[in-house]
Enzyme design. Sequence first.
Site, PDB file in Angstrom:
ATOM      1  N   GLY A  61      -0.134  -0.835  15.390  1.00 15.59           N
ATOM      2  CA  GLY A  61      -1.179   0.181  15.525  1.00 15.59           C
ATOM      3  C   GLY A  61      -0.618   1.588  15.551  1.00 15.59           C
ATOM      4  O   GLY A  61       0.504   1.832  15.116  1.00 15.59           O
ATOM      5  N   ALA A  62      -1.440   2.545  16.067  1.00 14.04           N
ATOM      6  CA  ALA A  62      -1.127   3.981  15.964  1.00 14.04           C
ATOM      7  C   ALA A  62      -0.804   4.274  14.496  1.00 14.04           C
ATOM      8  O   ALA A  62       0.265   4.782  14.145  1.00 14.04           O
ATOM      9  CB  ALA A  62       0.006   4.392  16.897  1.00 14.04           C
ATOM     10  N   LEU A  63      -1.747   3.923  13.660  1.00 12.01           N
ATOM     11  CA  LEU A  63      -1.503   3.875  12.214  1.00 12.01           C
ATOM     12  C   LEU A  63      -1.351   5.267  11.605  1.00 12.01           C
ATOM     13  O   LEU A  63      -1.978   6.225  12.041  1.00 12.01           O
ATOM     14  CB  LEU A  63      -2.647   3.134  11.522  1.00 12.01           C
ATOM     15  N   HIS A  64      -0.502   5.322  10.588  1.00 12.88           N
ATOM     16  CA  HIS A  64      -0.273   6.559   9.834  1.00 12.88           C
ATOM     17  C   HIS A  64      -0.244   6.186   8.352  1.00 12.88           C
ATOM     18  O   HIS A  64      -0.335   4.985   8.008  1.00 12.88           O
ATOM     19  CB  HIS A  64       1.025   7.220  10.300  1.00 12.88           C
ATOM     20  N   HIS A  67       1.735   3.030   7.161  1.00 17.72           N
ATOM     21  CA  HIS A  67       1.063   1.733   7.340  1.00 17.72           C
ATOM     22  C   HIS A  67      -0.002   1.529   6.244  1.00 17.72           C
ATOM     23  O   HIS A  67      -0.128   0.449   5.675  1.00 17.72           O
ATOM     24  CB  HIS A  67       0.330   1.683   8.687  1.00 17.72           C
ATOM     25  N   GLY A 179       7.645  -2.593   5.634  1.00 19.06           N
ATOM     26  CA  GLY A 179       8.138  -1.275   5.221  1.00 19.06           C
ATOM     27  C   GLY A 179       9.658  -1.221   5.222  1.00 19.06           C
ATOM     28  O   GLY A 179      10.297  -1.712   6.157  1.00 19.06           O
ATOM     29  N   ASP A 182      11.935  -0.102   8.277  1.00 24.46           N
ATOM     30  CA  ASP A 182      12.582  -1.019   9.225  1.00 24.46           C
ATOM     31  C   ASP A 182      13.440  -2.000   8.416  1.00 24.46           C
ATOM     32  O   ASP A 182      13.115  -3.184   8.290  1.00 24.46           O
ATOM     33  CB  ASP A 182      11.514  -1.742  10.064  1.00 24.46           C
ATOM     34  N   SER A 217       6.321   7.689  11.537  1.00 25.33           N
ATOM     35  CA  SER A 217       6.501   6.670  12.561  1.00 25.33           C
ATOM     36  C   SER A 217       5.456   6.896  13.641  1.00 25.33           C
ATOM     37  O   SER A 217       5.106   8.042  13.952  1.00 25.33           O
ATOM     38  CB  SER A 217       7.903   6.791  13.176  1.00 25.33           C
ATOM     39  N   SER A 218       4.972   5.792  14.218  1.00 24.47           N
ATOM     40  CA  SER A 218       4.002   5.914  15.313  1.00 24.47           C
ATOM     41  C   SER A 218       4.596   6.700  16.470  1.00 24.47           C
ATOM     42  O   SER A 218       3.886   7.348  17.231  1.00 24.47           O
ATOM     43  CB  SER A 218       3.593   4.526  15.802  1.00 24.47           C
TER      44      SER A 218
HETATM   45  P1  AMP Z   1       4.958  -0.918  13.144  1.00 17.39           P
HETATM   46  O1  AMP Z   1       3.531  -0.655  13.455  1.00 17.39           O
HETATM   47  O2  AMP Z   1       5.867   0.207  13.488  1.00 17.39           O
HETATM   48  O3  AMP Z   1       5.427  -2.253  13.664  1.00 17.39           O
HETATM   49  O4  AMP Z   1       5.056  -1.015  11.564  1.00 17.39           O
HETATM   50  C1  AMP Z   1       4.293  -1.927  10.832  1.00 17.39           C
HETATM   51  C2  AMP Z   1       4.799  -1.973   9.420  1.00 17.39           C
HETATM   52  O5  AMP Z   1       4.688  -0.682   8.825  1.00 17.39           O
HETATM   53  C3  AMP Z   1       6.292  -2.359   9.343  1.00 17.39           C
HETATM   54  O6  AMP Z   1       6.488  -3.250   8.254  1.00 17.39           O
HETATM   55  C4  AMP Z   1       6.957  -1.034   9.116  1.00 17.39           C
HETATM   56  O7  AMP Z   1       8.199  -1.135   8.451  1.00 17.39           O
HETATM   57  C5  AMP Z   1       5.928  -0.320   8.260  1.00 17.39           C
HETATM   58  N1  AMP Z   1       6.130   1.129   8.334  1.00 17.39           N
HETATM   59  C6  AMP Z   1       6.326   1.866   9.447  1.00 17.39           C
HETATM   60  N2  AMP Z   1       6.552   3.158   9.136  1.00 17.39           N
HETATM   61  C7  AMP Z   1       6.494   3.238   7.771  1.00 17.39           C
HETATM   62  C8  AMP Z   1       6.663   4.294   6.836  1.00 17.39           C
HETATM   63  N3  AMP Z   1       6.927   5.549   7.212  1.00 17.39           N
HETATM   64  N4  AMP Z   1       6.525   4.011   5.520  1.00 17.39           N
HETATM   65  C9  AMP Z   1       6.259   2.749   5.098  1.00 17.39           C
HETATM   66  N5  AMP Z   1       6.095   1.701   5.947  1.00 17.39           N
HETATM   67  C10 AMP Z   1       6.225   1.932   7.265  1.00 17.39           C
END
Ligand code: AMP
Length: 319
Positions: A61-64, A67, A179, A182, A217-218
């Site tokens: 969550g805390a989507l950008h 995501h 993504g 990571d 990043s969140s």
């Molecule tokens: P998270 O919510 O941080 O667990 O991320 C969820 C998914 O979004 C993971 O597969 C991350 O690698 C991907 N993600 C996070 N930040 C980015 C970004 N800046 N660009 C592309 N994918 C991302």
Amino acid sequence: MKEMYKVRKGTLFLPNLSPMLPVNTTFASFMVIVRSSEALQTLIKKLRRDGKTIGFVPTMGALHPGHLSLVKNAQKQNDIVVVSIFVNPTQFNDPKDFKLYPRTTEQDIYLLEKAGCNTLFLPPTDDIYPVGTAQLPHYELGYLETILEGKYRPGHFQGVCQVVDRLMTLVTPDRLYLGQKDYQQCMVLKKLLSLTGSSAQIEICPTLREADGLAMSSRNVRLDSRERSLATGIFRALTFISSELQPGSLAAIKEGALQLLSESHFRPDYIEIADAGTLQLQAAWDGKKKIVALIAAFMGEVRLIDNMILPLNFANYAN
Ligand code: AMP
């Protein structure tokens, strides 16, 4: 049937208990929010009966926009996109980081609806871990767990595998969207799928960045304005490595990048260059091999990670 669900602005909320789905519901036309694994499985069964392909995007969550780019990619390749939002306690080695992790569910729902997500899975913790977290499976991740994030965040990748294993069992997607941001996590999850015998295909999407190069990043929302302007230092360190890269020892390049990080007031956990396929750390480069530069560093209290595949003409993650 009305009391079983309610529709708001194109969103269908399913109740906690197993829903009786309306017979002629076409799920592609609005976003369904599912709050229990039982309801999710009922829905997935129906989608499978209808012959739909499923793309899955697990998130905290805390989507950008990063995501949402995964959601867009999933949309292109599948009939149905399932997104999960679950801030997974077992992958946080620092309880303070878990507590402070941003939670913006209302806004996330709005963004996912706009992005064309079909199903949002929002489970409570006891639905993901029905028998608690004390005796979860252990995954043999080998070398991958001993380096970089594995070394600096003990137990982190076990937690990632625990939650993704459970989610994959529930969603049974055709494709899993991750993504490149990571990088090591992508490799760990490839390993997880091979350990569990999953036939899902992993699709790795490029890192989306802010205009000054900072990887989205969140956690960025936790930076104050001074920290936010300094935070671009990680990207500058990566581009420095890229521009200085030459065959031979990598020690001086790493030293220079470290210098840039400390000028930006970062406190690095690591700055490493590794084989892009195996993540074996490299002391030298032969001028041919595809490598990846990886950085983890604290800006104030916030730990940020980023990476760059090198040389730049190899810039896409090989799926
Ligand atoms: P998270 O919510 O941080 O667990 O991320 C969820 C998914 O979004 C993971 O597969 C991350 O690698 C991907 N993600 C996070 N930040 C980015 C970004 N800046 N660009 C592309 N994918 C991302």
